[in-house]
Write a protein that holds these residues in place. Structure first.
Motif, mmCIF file in Angstrom:
data_model
loop_
_atom_site.group_PDB
_atom_site.id
_atom_site.type_symbol
_atom_site.label_atom_id
_atom_site.label_comp_id
_atom_site.label_asym_id
_atom_site.label_seq_id
_atom_site.Cartn_x
_atom_site.Cartn_y
_atom_site.Cartn_z
ATOM 1 N N ASN A 19 2.128 9.275 -5.878
ATOM 2 C CA ASN A 19 2.705 10.589 -5.592
ATOM 3 C C ASN A 19 3.687 10.990 -6.694
ATOM 4 O O ASN A 19 3.655 12.120 -7.187
ATOM 5 N N ALA A 20 4.534 10.060 -7.091
ATOM 6 C CA ALA A 20 5.505 10.347 -8.152
ATOM 7 C C ALA A 20 4.800 10.612 -9.479
ATOM 8 O O ALA A 20 5.182 11.524 -10.220
ATOM 9 N N LEU A 21 3.757 9.846 -9.764
ATOM 10 C CA LEU A 21 3.009 10.051 -11.001
ATOM 11 C C LEU A 21 2.301 11.409 -10.993
ATOM 12 O O LEU A 21 2.315 12.122 -11.997
ATOM 13 N N ALA A 22 1.732 11.766 -9.868
ATOM 14 C CA ALA A 22 1.066 13.065 -9.759
ATOM 15 C C ALA A 22 2.064 14.202 -9.956
ATOM 16 O O ALA A 22 1.760 15.198 -10.631
ATOM 17 N N ALA B 160 0.832 -1.208 0.000
ATOM 18 C CA ALA B 160 0.000 0.000 0.000
ATOM 19 C C ALA B 160 0.867 1.260 0.000
ATOM 20 O O ALA B 160 0.566 2.234 -0.703
ATOM 21 N N ILE B 161 1.943 1.227 0.780
ATOM 22 C CA ILE B 161 2.860 2.373 0.833
ATOM 23 C C ILE B 161 3.519 2.578 -0.525
ATOM 24 O O ILE B 161 3.627 3.717 -1.022
ATOM 25 N N LEU B 162 3.963 1.498 -1.172
ATOM 26 C CA LEU B 162 4.598 1.605 -2.489
ATOM 27 C C LEU B 162 3.609 2.121 -3.537
ATOM 28 O O LEU B 162 3.982 2.924 -4.401
ATOM 29 N N LEU B 163 2.371 1.684 -3.447
ATOM 30 C CA LEU B 163 1.356 2.178 -4.370
ATOM 31 C C LEU B 163 1.136 3.680 -4.177
ATOM 32 O O LEU B 163 1.051 4.444 -5.145
ATOM 33 N N LEU C 263 5.490 19.654 -0.771
ATOM 34 C CA LEU C 263 4.620 18.622 -0.222
ATOM 35 C C LEU C 263 4.918 17.265 -0.866
ATOM 36 O O LEU C 263 5.032 16.256 -0.170
ATOM 37 N N ALA C 264 5.054 17.248 -2.183
ATOM 38 C CA ALA C 264 5.348 15.995 -2.890
ATOM 39 C C ALA C 264 6.707 15.436 -2.479
ATOM 40 O O ALA C 264 6.856 14.228 -2.278
#
Length: 112
Positions: A66-69, A58-61, A90-91
């Motif tokens: 976050n990286a994709l956003a 779940a953390i990796l997802l 924030l990211a």
């Protein structure tokens, strides 16, 4: 390095290197993903029942989202358009917290 630049800990000296650093990070992630899949494939049933493993996934997802956003927000190979913004900080902070949490949850897999 990318997260530290987003947090404005590192200066603008690294801006030109950001695309290369992102490619290196993606390559490292791909390598970790492939070796992780091989490791998990040995005992997938026991891992799937382990709460620490489920938490790590779940953390990796979330870290990937976050990286994709961040990548979508940049809308270019370079991150310069969004550097030094509140969203970038924030990211970057969220990314560091998530990757540290993934490491710790991965260590807990053996104990649960």
């Amino acid at each position: 390095m990318v997260d530290l630049r987003l947090l404005a800990v590192l200066g603008q000296v690294f801006d030109d290197a950001l695309p290369s650093l992102i490619r290196a990070a993606l390559g490292g992630f791909a390598l970790a993903l492939s070796t992780g899949l091989l490791l998990v494939s040995v005992r997938i049933g026991s891992y799937a029942a382990n709460p620490a493993f489920v938490a790590k996934m779940a953390i990796l997802l979330t870290a990937g989202a976050n990286a994709l956003a961040l990548r979508i927000a940049a809308k270019s190979p370079e991150l310069r358009p969004i550097l030094n913004t509140r969203q970038a900080r924030l990211a970057g902070g969220l990314s560091i917290v998530l990757w540290v949490a993934a490491v710790f949850s991965g260590r807990w897999i053996a104990f649960l």
